[in-house]
Write a protein that holds these residues in place. Structure first.
Motif, mmCIF file in Angstrom:
data_model
loop_
_atom_site.group_PDB
_atom_site.id
_atom_site.type_symbol
_atom_site.label_atom_id
_atom_site.label_comp_id
_atom_site.label_asym_id
_atom_site.label_seq_id
_atom_site.Cartn_x
_atom_site.Cartn_y
_atom_site.Cartn_z
ATOM 1 N N ARG A 37 -5.930 7.170 3.338
ATOM 2 C CA ARG A 37 -4.795 6.489 3.466
ATOM 3 C C ARG A 37 -4.216 6.588 4.653
ATOM 4 N NH1 ARG A 37 -1.289 6.594 -1.762
ATOM 5 N NH2 ARG A 37 -0.058 5.254 -0.194
ATOM 6 N N THR A 77 -2.149 4.072 7.832
ATOM 7 C CA THR A 77 -1.667 2.874 8.119
ATOM 8 C C THR A 77 -1.594 2.831 9.905
ATOM 9 O OG1 THR A 77 0.539 3.262 7.842
ATOM 10 C CG2 THR A 77 -0.656 2.241 6.196
ATOM 11 N N ASN A 99 -10.684 12.856 3.893
ATOM 12 C CA ASN A 99 -9.929 12.026 3.121
ATOM 13 C C ASN A 99 -8.298 12.873 2.541
ATOM 14 O OD1 ASN A 99 -9.508 10.617 0.573
ATOM 15 N ND2 ASN A 99 -10.792 11.697 -0.593
ATOM 16 N N ASN A 146 -4.047 11.460 2.469
ATOM 17 C CA ASN A 146 -2.962 10.677 2.560
ATOM 18 C C ASN A 146 -2.334 10.965 3.466
ATOM 19 O OD1 ASN A 146 -0.999 8.919 2.187
ATOM 20 N ND2 ASN A 146 -0.423 9.579 0.203
ATOM 21 N N ASN A 200 -0.181 9.221 5.421
ATOM 22 C CA ASN A 200 0.931 8.720 5.597
ATOM 23 C C ASN A 200 1.953 9.851 4.981
ATOM 24 O OD1 ASN A 200 0.241 6.336 6.641
ATOM 25 N ND2 ASN A 200 -0.154 5.280 4.483
ATOM 26 N N TRP A 238 5.313 5.391 4.372
ATOM 27 C CA TRP A 238 4.861 6.273 3.106
ATOM 28 C C TRP A 238 5.244 5.301 1.745
ATOM 29 C CZ3 TRP A 238 7.958 8.815 -0.654
ATOM 30 C CH2 TRP A 238 7.420 9.734 -1.473
#
Length: 176
Positions: free
Chosen positions: A22, A24, A95, A97, A99, A174
């Motif tokens: 994740r 962005t 892998n 997150n 953010n 987030w």
């Protein structure tokens, strides 16, 4: 075929069963075209200036300015690594997150840098403190060292503000 006559499904492909990372923020040199990338570059430049200026003042108050040096060197190194991970595209292969990691990193560094800014300002404010050095009573900082410490305090504040802006941008990206 199994004992009941139904075919056995193939095992799942592990590459398909793991979620994608994740993130962005853009990857590669495109990150430098975002506000977050620009703030990370400013954090590196101004944080390096804090590090250089405090070191050039000969650290007259090691108890206060030692922490400033630790925070500025560590944040400088970690920000370089953070930017390097995005520039190299490694974020798409790990892998995680990203953010949330961005938010946690900038929150932690903001808190530490704010404390370092306060300690640097305290060290600078003590320039008129009179110390007994051998036989003569002299000020703690001469004029040159005082000016260097003032500049270090200003750049520590600017660096703290850059980390605060990065924290705000990371908080917007987030999603819990």
């Amino acid at each position: 075929m199994s004992a009941g006559g139904a075919p056995v499904p193939p095992p799942p492909n592990p590459a398909v069963s793991f979620p994608a990372p994740r993130v962005t923020l853009p990857v590669g040199t495109d990150i430098l075209r975002t506000y977050s990338g620009a703030f990370v570059c400013l954090e590196i430049v101004f944080g390096g200036l804090v590090w250089i200026l405090v070191a050039s003042s000969n650290v007259p108050l090691p108890l206060l300015q030692g922490w400033v040096m630790f925070v500025s060197v560590t944040a400088f190194t970690c920000s370089l690594l953070f930017l390097g991970v995005f520039l190299s595209g490694v974020v798409t292969q790990i892998n995680a997150n990203w953010n949330f990691l961005d938010l946690a990193y900038h929150f932690t560094v903001f808190v530490f840098y704010f404390g370092a800014f306060l300690l640097q300002a305290a060290a600078t404010s003590l320039h008129d403190l009179r110390c007994n050095r051998t036989m003569a009573v002299q000020p703690l900082l001469n004029d040159d060292k005082y000016n260097i410490n003032v500049a270090a305090t200003i750049f520590a504040f600017v660096t703290t503000a850059c980390y605060g802006c990065s924290l705000g941008l990371a908080l917007r990206r987030w999603r819990p």
